[in-house]
Design a protein around this motif. Sequence first.
Motif, PDB file in Angstrom:
ATOM      1  N   ARG B  15       0.885  70.158  76.553  1.00 27.51           N
ATOM      2  CA  ARG B  15       0.220  69.395  75.504  1.00 27.51           C
ATOM      3  C   ARG B  15       0.227  67.899  75.822  1.00 27.51           C
ATOM      4  O   ARG B  15      -0.764  67.203  75.645  1.00 27.51           O
ATOM      5  CB  ARG B  15       0.926  69.644  74.167  1.00 27.51           C
ATOM      6  N   LEU B  16       1.339  67.405  76.356  1.00 24.58           N
ATOM      7  CA  LEU B  16       1.442  65.964  76.597  1.00 24.58           C
ATOM      8  C   LEU B  16       0.982  65.543  77.985  1.00 24.58           C
ATOM      9  O   LEU B  16       0.544  64.416  78.171  1.00 24.58           O
ATOM     10  CB  LEU B  16       2.886  65.488  76.393  1.00 24.58           C
ATOM     11  N   ALA B  17       1.104  66.439  78.977  1.00 19.01           N
ATOM     12  CA  ALA B  17       0.883  65.986  80.361  1.00 19.01           C
ATOM     13  C   ALA B  17      -0.100  66.847  81.140  1.00 19.01           C
ATOM     14  O   ALA B  17      -0.189  66.723  82.355  1.00 19.01           O
ATOM     15  CB  ALA B  17       2.226  65.937  81.093  1.00 19.01           C
ATOM     16  N   GLY B  18      -0.813  67.740  80.450  1.00 15.60           N
ATOM     17  CA  GLY B  18      -1.807  68.547  81.148  1.00 15.60           C
ATOM     18  C   GLY B  18      -1.177  69.762  81.817  1.00 15.60           C
ATOM     19  O   GLY B  18      -0.016  70.069  81.573  1.00 15.60           O
ATOM     20  N   PRO B  19      -1.966  70.447  82.672  1.00 10.65           N
ATOM     21  CA  PRO B  19      -1.523  71.701  83.273  1.00 10.65           C
ATOM     22  C   PRO B  19      -0.142  71.575  83.929  1.00 10.65           C
ATOM     23  O   PRO B  19       0.189  70.519  84.460  1.00 10.65           O
ATOM     24  CB  PRO B  19      -2.588  72.001  84.331  1.00 10.65           C
ATOM     25  N   LEU B  20       0.632  72.669  83.899  1.00 14.17           N
ATOM     26  CA  LEU B  20       1.978  72.640  84.445  1.00 14.17           C
ATOM     27  C   LEU B  20       1.945  72.297  85.930  1.00 14.17           C
ATOM     28  O   LEU B  20       1.177  72.880  86.680  1.00 14.17           O
ATOM     29  CB  LEU B  20       2.648  74.014  84.299  1.00 14.17           C
ATOM     30  N   PRO B  21       2.790  71.346  86.355  1.00 13.90           N
ATOM     31  CA  PRO B  21       2.850  71.038  87.782  1.00 13.90           C
ATOM     32  C   PRO B  21       3.586  72.147  88.542  1.00 13.90           C
ATOM     33  O   PRO B  21       4.200  73.022  87.932  1.00 13.90           O
ATOM     34  CB  PRO B  21       3.639  69.726  87.828  1.00 13.90           C
ATOM     35  N   THR B  22       3.540  72.086  89.875  1.00 15.76           N
ATOM     36  CA  THR B  22       4.305  73.019  90.701  1.00 15.76           C
ATOM     37  C   THR B  22       5.772  72.930  90.300  1.00 15.76           C
ATOM     38  O   THR B  22       6.290  71.836  90.120  1.00 15.76           O
ATOM     39  CB  THR B  22       4.195  72.615  92.187  1.00 15.76           C
ATOM     40  N   PRO B  23       6.440  74.078  90.161  1.00 20.59           N
ATOM     41  CA  PRO B  23       7.849  74.020  89.749  1.00 20.59           C
ATOM     42  C   PRO B  23       8.686  73.142  90.659  1.00 20.59           C
ATOM     43  O   PRO B  23       8.508  73.154  91.879  1.00 20.59           O
ATOM     44  CB  PRO B  23       8.303  75.484  89.829  1.00 20.59           C
ATOM     45  N   ARG B  24       9.597  72.392  90.075  1.00 22.51           N
ATOM     46  CA  ARG B  24      10.586  71.569  90.776  1.00 22.51           C
ATOM     47  C   ARG B  24       9.980  70.482  91.670  1.00 22.51           C
ATOM     48  O   ARG B  24      10.623  69.985  92.560  1.00 22.51           O
ATOM     49  CB  ARG B  24      11.547  72.448  91.587  1.00 22.51           C
ATOM     50  N   PRO B  34      -2.676  64.372  71.744  1.00 21.34           N
ATOM     51  CA  PRO B  34      -3.984  64.523  71.107  1.00 21.34           C
ATOM     52  C   PRO B  34      -4.084  63.730  69.793  1.00 21.34           C
ATOM     53  O   PRO B  34      -5.153  63.227  69.473  1.00 21.34           O
ATOM     54  CB  PRO B  34      -4.089  66.012  70.851  1.00 21.34           C
ATOM     55  N   ASP B  35      -2.985  63.613  69.054  1.00 23.48           N
ATOM     56  CA  ASP B  35      -3.036  62.915  67.769  1.00 23.48           C
ATOM     57  C   ASP B  35      -2.842  61.406  67.902  1.00 23.48           C
ATOM     58  O   ASP B  35      -3.246  60.639  67.049  1.00 23.48           O
ATOM     59  CB  ASP B  35      -1.936  63.425  66.820  1.00 23.48           C
ATOM     60  N   ARG B  36      -2.155  60.972  68.971  1.00 17.25           N
ATOM     61  CA  ARG B  36      -1.759  59.568  69.029  1.00 17.25           C
ATOM     62  C   ARG B  36      -2.348  58.830  70.230  1.00 17.25           C
ATOM     63  O   ARG B  36      -2.153  57.633  70.366  1.00 17.25           O
ATOM     64  CB  ARG B  36      -0.231  59.453  69.104  1.00 17.25           C
ATOM     65  N   GLY B  37      -3.023  59.552  71.078  1.00 14.61           N
ATOM     66  CA  GLY B  37      -3.626  58.890  72.227  1.00 14.61           C
ATOM     67  C   GLY B  37      -2.630  58.661  73.361  1.00 14.61           C
ATOM     68  O   GLY B  37      -1.563  59.273  73.405  1.00 14.61           O
ATOM     69  N   TRP B  38      -2.965  57.738  74.278  1.00 10.94           N
ATOM     70  CA  TRP B  38      -2.199  57.497  75.489  1.00 10.94           C
ATOM     71  C   TRP B  38      -0.833  56.916  75.142  1.00 10.94           C
ATOM     72  O   TRP B  38      -0.700  56.037  74.303  1.00 10.94           O
ATOM     73  CB  TRP B  38      -2.974  56.541  76.393  1.00 10.94           C
ATOM     74  N   ARG B  79       6.737  66.034  66.332  1.00 11.34           N
ATOM     75  CA  ARG B  79       5.666  66.322  65.368  1.00 11.34           C
ATOM     76  C   ARG B  79       4.621  67.252  65.957  1.00 11.34           C
ATOM     77  O   ARG B  79       4.190  68.195  65.312  1.00 11.34           O
ATOM     78  CB  ARG B  79       4.984  65.003  64.944  1.00 11.34           C
ATOM     79  N   GLY B  80       4.214  66.955  67.176  1.00  7.91           N
ATOM     80  CA  GLY B  80       3.105  67.714  67.746  1.00  7.91           C
ATOM     81  C   GLY B  80       3.535  69.067  68.303  1.00  7.91           C
ATOM     82  O   GLY B  80       2.774  70.023  68.292  1.00  7.91           O
ATOM     83  N   CYS B  81       4.746  69.156  68.791  1.00 12.85           N
ATOM     84  CA  CYS B  81       5.156  70.379  69.482  1.00 12.85           C
ATOM     85  C   CYS B  81       6.228  71.141  68.723  1.00 12.85           C
ATOM     86  O   CYS B  81       6.663  72.205  69.156  1.00 12.85           O
ATOM     87  CB  CYS B  81       5.677  70.058  70.882  1.00 12.85           C
ATOM     88  N   GLY B  82       6.698  70.588  67.621  1.00 16.30           N
ATOM     89  CA  GLY B  82       7.697  71.297  66.819  1.00 16.30           C
ATOM     90  C   GLY B  82       9.053  71.389  67.479  1.00 16.30           C
ATOM     91  O   GLY B  82       9.814  72.318  67.240  1.00 16.30           O
ATOM     92  N   LEU B  83       9.377  70.425  68.352  1.00 18.48           N
ATOM     93  CA  LEU B  83      10.709  70.433  68.968  1.00 18.48           C
ATOM     94  C   LEU B  83      11.654  69.598  68.109  1.00 18.48           C
ATOM     95  O   LEU B  83      11.232  68.905  67.184  1.00 18.48           O
ATOM     96  CB  LEU B  83      10.643  69.863  70.384  1.00 18.48           C
ATOM     97  N   ARG B  84      12.945  69.668  68.432  1.00 18.68           N
ATOM     98  CA  ARG B  84      13.910  68.807  67.740  1.00 18.68           C
ATOM     99  C   ARG B  84      14.866  68.219  68.756  1.00 18.68           C
ATOM    100  O   ARG B  84      14.991  68.744  69.870  1.00 18.68           O
ATOM    101  CB  ARG B  84      14.674  69.584  66.659  1.00 18.68           C
ATOM    102  N   ARG B  85      15.523  67.146  68.330  1.00 14.84           N
ATOM    103  CA  ARG B  85      16.521  66.518  69.204  1.00 14.84           C
ATOM    104  C   ARG B  85      17.663  67.481  69.475  1.00 14.84           C
ATOM    105  O   ARG B  85      18.070  68.228  68.583  1.00 14.84           O
ATOM    106  CB  ARG B  85      17.119  65.293  68.508  1.00 14.84           C
ATOM    107  N   ALA B  86      18.186  67.445  70.688  1.00 12.64           N
ATOM    108  CA  ALA B  86      19.344  68.287  71.006  1.00 12.64           C
ATOM    109  C   ALA B  86      20.556  67.789  70.242  1.00 12.64           C
ATOM    110  O   ALA B  86      20.716  66.587  70.029  1.00 12.64           O
ATOM    111  CB  ALA B  86      19.626  68.247  72.504  1.00 12.64           C
ATOM    112  N   GLU B  87      21.377  68.724  69.821  1.00 13.65           N
ATOM    113  CA  GLU B  87      22.641  68.334  69.198  1.00 13.65           C
ATOM    114  C   GLU B  87      23.633  67.931  70.289  1.00 13.65           C
ATOM    115  O   GLU B  87      23.415  68.215  71.463  1.00 13.65           O
ATOM    116  CB  GLU B  87      23.230  69.523  68.421  1.00 13.65           C
TER     117      GLU B  87
END
Lengths: 619, 407
Positions: B15-24, B34-38, B79-87
């Motif tokens: 969502r934030l950086a486009g297609p998944l890059p090659t692993p590692r 998409p909601d906030r631009g660059w 907000r956009g991806c529904g993640l939360r800060r790690a505890e």
Amino acid sequence: MQHYPIIVIGGGHAGVEAACVGARMGVRVGLVTMNASKIGAMSCNPAIGGLGKGHLVREVDAFDGVLGRAADVGAIHYRMLNRSKGSAVWGPRVQADRKLFGAAVRAQVAAEETLDVIAGEAAALVLEGGRVAGVELADGTRIGCEAAILCTGTFLGGILFRGEETFVGGRVGEGSAARLAAQLREAALPMARLKTGTPPRLDGRTIDWSQLDEQPSDDELWTMSPLSHGRANPQIFCAITRTNARAHEIIRANLSRSPLYSGAIGAQGPRYCPSIEDKIDRFGDRDGHQIFLEPEGLDTPLVYPNGISTSLPTDVQEDFLRAIDGLEQVRVVEPGYAVEYDHVDPRSLDRWLQLRSLPGLYCAGQINGTTGYEEAAAQGLVAGLHAASVVLERNPPALDRANSYIAVMVDDLTLHGVTEPYRMLTARAEYRLRLRANNASTRLTPLAIEAGCVHEERRAWFEVRAAARADVESALAADYGPAEMRALGFGATDDAGRQPLRDWTRFPGIDLSALQYAGLVPRETDSALLEEIGEDLHYAPYIARQDAELRELRANEQVALAPDFPFTEVPGLSNEMVERLSRARPDSLAQAGRVAGITPAAMAALLVYARKYHESRAA
Amino acid sequence: MIRVSGPRAAEALTRLAGPLPTPRRASLRQIADPDRGWLDEALVLWFPGPNTATGEDCAEIHCHGGRAVIRAIETALERGCGLRRAEAGEFTRRAFLNGRMDLLEAEALGDMLSAETELQRAVLASSAGGAASSRLAEWREEVLAASAAVEQELDFSDDDQGDLPPAPWRGALEEIGAQMDQWLATPSADRLRDGLRIVLAGPPNAGKSSLFNAILDEAAAIVSPIAGTTRDVIERPIALGGVPFLLVDTAGLRGEGADEIEQLGIMRAEGELGRADIILWLGPEGEGPAEALEVASMSDLPGAARKGQGAFHVSSTTRDGLADLIAHLVTLGRERLPKPGQVAVSRRQKERLADARESIRRAAGEDDLLIAGEALRQARHAMDAMLGTVATEDMLDALFGRFCIGK
């Protein structure tokens, strides 16, 4: 239609214990067997007990079971294995006269008033509403029941192999329960195949005993069951011989004719009781293997050569035997053979050996992938105890790994399954210092009395013994000072101080029999009881070290995992862990910890999730 | 750097950086919402589970360091991806739960993350990296082999297999025991984490507080506050020459005549002396606790008492002699704390190791095979507990409890 609350299928050692324990609890039991005269037959070695196995015999006996007393009635040779080691691993073992033993079993079966023997072949199970509702015999008769206990041994889909020949059947000369096996396969029970073997039977009159080492019966008059007394029969001696290079040569030259090596048998046999072919092949550097020549009875010349089970062709068996010292002229009466048979994956059973997917159906004995009469008998006891407890709406006795080998075995089977025929070993019992063969009554008879499965004779015996034990315990609790001890003739210095008699036993020269002689312990105390209490004292410090571990175990047992616990939902469990746990279906965190390959991480994940899961359900 | 772990890492990164890059493989991407631009230009990495640090899918966004940038990306993830800060400690905890590390590694990592000095980091790194665990696993294998040899003698002696020669196992046990002794002789990681306790002691007005402040001035302060400093015993974590210390000033020690409050302070001071690793004694020579370092303070004052050979003469005012004292403390510290390359485990772990060691000692010297077998089983149990193989509420509470209060 006839109806029994419990029907037991199969009259081997598992079937007999299952049927008899139900009957001892007052439940009506029908025991279906193809041949009533074969009830209690010993299909392999005519010996009962041994390392680990002797513990099971004593435990079954502590529940007032059949096996121990029948063994004493039939015994013609007693030997306490491992006597040079600590008493917790002593293995009481007897050789029994086949006829006398079988007759003793049948007499106990006949004496149970609520037990009926039904001659016939159980052809199929009658199922209603996802439960077992009855059994159909081969002649079409239907008998209704609430619980059926399958104790069919190797008779399910059994195939015998000897050299290039194969026969269908469970034991030589008897049919195989093929239809029932087919039905179980159709019911999608997880099944697999195992193999086991038996050695040739020899004519003892053709053995030259004079050149062999004798092994006499023990002089001490111990018995398998504390309710037996002395020796019922004249005691005979066994002899020991060895295989040698020439015999090995003959076997090696004919390995390709053994179904084990030709590929005819694919199933796994027991590693700890390998066939002679396996021994030669795997331990090629050994120059000989012991053979115990064990007479099968008082009025039969048959001899069982323990240590050389084989499925080589008959002519090869004769050839290699005759290369062995003392057997130069031997006549083979019945050649050895291998049996490949179906077993149910015991991971499909609950901890009372009931099929999870088919309530009311229990499996006990070799059908669960075990080997040995003792293992079979103990499972029969477990299944019968539970089936009868359900009928009577009682709680079955609380068996766990810290109080019995029986529970160790059932736990191992139902959690780990089997990859080879399962045989009891003392190494399987992590709390074996407290699980001695000679304290089985103390450990288990109180549970048996509570479960209502002992007859009056056992109860009366146990009560007398418990009172005697209490007398000794209170005598040991009394304080004595060094001067008093010296006055009684014991060496004691003043720095020892005043202390309970039990602590004085740690000093050299002060043991229970010396205390008894001095009159400090009741003189009438039975020597076996005194020996047991002496061992309790000896092991006490080591057992105390296990206390923290046992508290941990019991705490983890309190973390229950419900039958429908969703392992797939637990965050952090790998697919492999989910698969292992789903197959083993542990019912507590403690059990989950014993499932092979379960990592600490998986345990942590389970614990965290189980807390949440059960809290949310309780709410 | 922002790290994302969990089943939605791929979705968030896409969502934030486009297609998944090659692993590692690091790849340069425009970070946009998409909601906030660059938002930023950043290196992103994609680590598919389960072979990742946490055992889950992971993504990393190496963004520019400004707070506003980080906050904007965090907001987009929340907000956009529904993640939360790690505890606190959650990455470590997940790594443990997913079987990526055992208890020993997790504990060492927990300690290493809070390391403030190079010595702490260097010592704990080898434990956190699994060096200690793999050594322990080797020992466990050896003990298991010894158990198997004992069981063979116990369970098969009267069988045919019994005439196999018994395997030698006592020698191997003695070797393992000697190696364990080395671990046991190494100071525990707790000391490394908390610092060696230097306690300043002496009667009132002996110059303890002045010396306390003078040493503090020379030290690199360690920032983490320690609970319970509001007592009449004052503690300050410090680093001298890269070695962590806890400097403790006590109420003056005085005999009778002290009032009630002072009396309480004196009792605490005596307690401190018992827990001290190093005591600096500022009172009359020879009257301090045994093993204390004799320090004569206020050496700049003409009337100051001189102490004998081996004593340190320090002036908190002119700083004369202070460097010598500190150099000596650093030397002592290096001797008494684990060195890089040594394995330092926590006190709790050491207790278990001591249990295992004791069981091995008993097994090696025991003639009764049955008792030897039991001792070996207990040794394995203690070692399993060190690795976390024996899961209990206690173990988990201890483990997760520390992450909640730590990093």
